[in-house]
Design a protein around this motif. Structure first.
Motif, PDB file in Angstrom:
ATOM      1  N   LYS A   1     -23.542  21.319-105.185  1.00 15.87           N
ATOM      2  CA  LYS A   1     -24.780  22.115-105.056  1.00 15.87           C
ATOM      3  C   LYS A   1     -25.492  22.247-106.403  1.00 15.87           C
ATOM      4  O   LYS A   1     -26.722  22.229-106.469  1.00 15.87           O
ATOM      5  CB  LYS A   1     -24.427  23.487-104.470  1.00 15.87           C
ATOM      6  CG  LYS A   1     -25.626  24.395-104.260  1.00 15.87           C
ATOM      7  CD  LYS A   1     -25.734  25.390-105.380  1.00 15.87           C
ATOM      8  CE  LYS A   1     -27.011  26.182-105.267  1.00 15.87           C
ATOM      9  NZ  LYS A   1     -27.346  26.886-106.493  1.00 15.87           N
ATOM     10  N   ARG A   2     -24.729  22.379-107.502  1.00 16.74           N
ATOM     11  CA  ARG A   2     -25.358  22.503-108.831  1.00 16.74           C
ATOM     12  C   ARG A   2     -26.193  21.269-109.163  1.00 16.74           C
ATOM     13  O   ARG A   2     -27.205  21.364-109.847  1.00 16.74           O
ATOM     14  CB  ARG A   2     -24.296  22.733-109.902  1.00 16.74           C
ATOM     15  CG  ARG A   2     -23.784  24.155-109.951  1.00 16.74           C
ATOM     16  CD  ARG A   2     -22.952  24.426-111.203  1.00 16.74           C
ATOM     17  NE  ARG A   2     -21.662  23.775-111.189  1.00 16.74           N
ATOM     18  CZ  ARG A   2     -20.575  24.247-110.592  1.00 16.74           C
ATOM     19  NH1 ARG A   2     -20.634  25.386-109.942  1.00 16.74           N
ATOM     20  NH2 ARG A   2     -19.434  23.596-110.644  1.00 16.74           N
TER      21      ARG A   2
ATOM     22  N   ASP B   1     -20.585  33.493-107.976  1.00 15.31           N
ATOM     23  CA  ASP B   1     -19.181  33.115-108.111  1.00 15.31           C
ATOM     24  C   ASP B   1     -18.374  34.302-108.595  1.00 15.31           C
ATOM     25  O   ASP B   1     -18.786  34.989-109.530  1.00 15.31           O
ATOM     26  CB  ASP B   1     -19.052  31.953-109.101  1.00 15.31           C
ATOM     27  CG  ASP B   1     -17.725  31.231-108.980  1.00 15.31           C
ATOM     28  OD1 ASP B   1     -16.685  31.907-108.841  1.00 15.31           O
ATOM     29  OD2 ASP B   1     -17.726  29.989-109.033  1.00 15.31           O
TER      30      ASP B   1
ATOM     31  N   SER C   1     -26.353  30.533-106.336  1.00 14.47           N
ATOM     32  CA  SER C   1     -24.896  30.557-106.203  1.00 14.47           C
ATOM     33  C   SER C   1     -24.385  31.816-106.880  1.00 14.47           C
ATOM     34  O   SER C   1     -24.858  32.182-107.954  1.00 14.47           O
ATOM     35  CB  SER C   1     -24.259  29.360-106.913  1.00 14.47           C
ATOM     36  OG  SER C   1     -24.681  28.165-106.346  1.00 14.47           O
TER      37      SER C   1
ATOM     38  N   ALA D   1     -19.611  23.758-104.418  1.00 16.80           N
ATOM     39  CA  ALA D   1     -20.359  24.472-105.454  1.00 16.80           C
ATOM     40  C   ALA D   1     -20.790  23.524-106.568  1.00 16.80           C
ATOM     41  O   ALA D   1     -21.921  23.592-107.064  1.00 16.80           O
ATOM     42  CB  ALA D   1     -19.522  25.620-106.013  1.00 16.80           C
ATOM     43  N   ALA D   2     -19.899  22.609-106.955  1.00 16.31           N
ATOM     44  CA  ALA D   2     -20.241  21.631-107.991  1.00 16.31           C
ATOM     45  C   ALA D   2     -21.333  20.688-107.489  1.00 16.31           C
ATOM     46  O   ALA D   2     -22.281  20.370-108.223  1.00 16.31           O
ATOM     47  CB  ALA D   2     -19.001  20.842-108.398  1.00 16.31           C
TER      48      ALA D   2
END
Length: 195
Positions: free
Chosen positions: A164-165, A113, A111, A161-162
């Protein structure tokens, strides 16, 4: 390294045709990063040029090898006419400079950002790095240099994104496929993340 960047640009032209425009961004303490814009029907393709100038190196290495190490450029594809997506030039250059600035090695599943919207009103501030080779073939270089890989970057909403983490990039990509997500839509909503 001018010859290397000429080869990289030629590979991008062979994949996407003639460049429509280009912009250059220089950050303090880093090499210049250019972003090339190609028009492919209703799809705009933004490709970095300059990230591959230096190999990416392990941030834990005591000395960076000036020749050996992975080299990459980033490619973002987005549908035209729905949002002010040309504003992505600077954020994309920021992402391309991250190996120099932050010492990260960009690889599939990572990722990246920018900490703010990719363009005004964008629901995305991060991207998922996808597998190379689909849009633009790797550019082989003479030994000991590693090939330049062209990584597609896929915009992620904050929720994606959260998620995916926790679950990983492959799981997010599977979810996008399951729901037929149009990853080129600059206004798309987050994919359903629970079912």
């Amino acid at each position: 390294m001018g010859d290397l960047l000429q080869l990289v640009e030629a590979r991008l032209h062979s994949a996407f045709g003639e460049r429509h425009s280009r912009a250059a961004v220089t950050f303090l303490g880093t090499d210049r990063i250019e972003v090339l814009r190609f028009v492919d029907g209703d799809v705009l393709r933004y490709a970095t040029l300059g990230m591959s100038r230096q190999p990416m190196s392990d941030p834990l290495a005591t000395v960076a090898d000036p020749l050996r190490g992975p080299r990459a450029e980033l490619v973002l594809s987005v549908r035209a006419g729905l949002a002010p997506v040309d504003q992505v030039l600077r954020p994309l250059a920021v992402l391309a400079a991250s190996p120099q600035v932050e010492g990260v090695v960009v690889a599939p599943g990572a990722s990246l950002d920018v900490g703010g919207p990719l363009w005004t009103g964008a629901p995305f501030s991060a991207v998922l790095v996808a597998e190379p080779g689909g849009l633009v073939e790797d550019l082989g270089l003479d030994e000991p240099l590693e090939p330049v890989r062209f990584f597609p970057v896929l915009p992620m909403t904050q929720n994606e994104a959260a998620w995916k983490r926790v679950h990983g990039g492959a799981a997010l990509q599977e979810r996008w496929l399951k729901y037929g997500t149009d990853l080129r839509d600059p206004l798309r909503a987050s994919v359903p993340l629970s079912d």
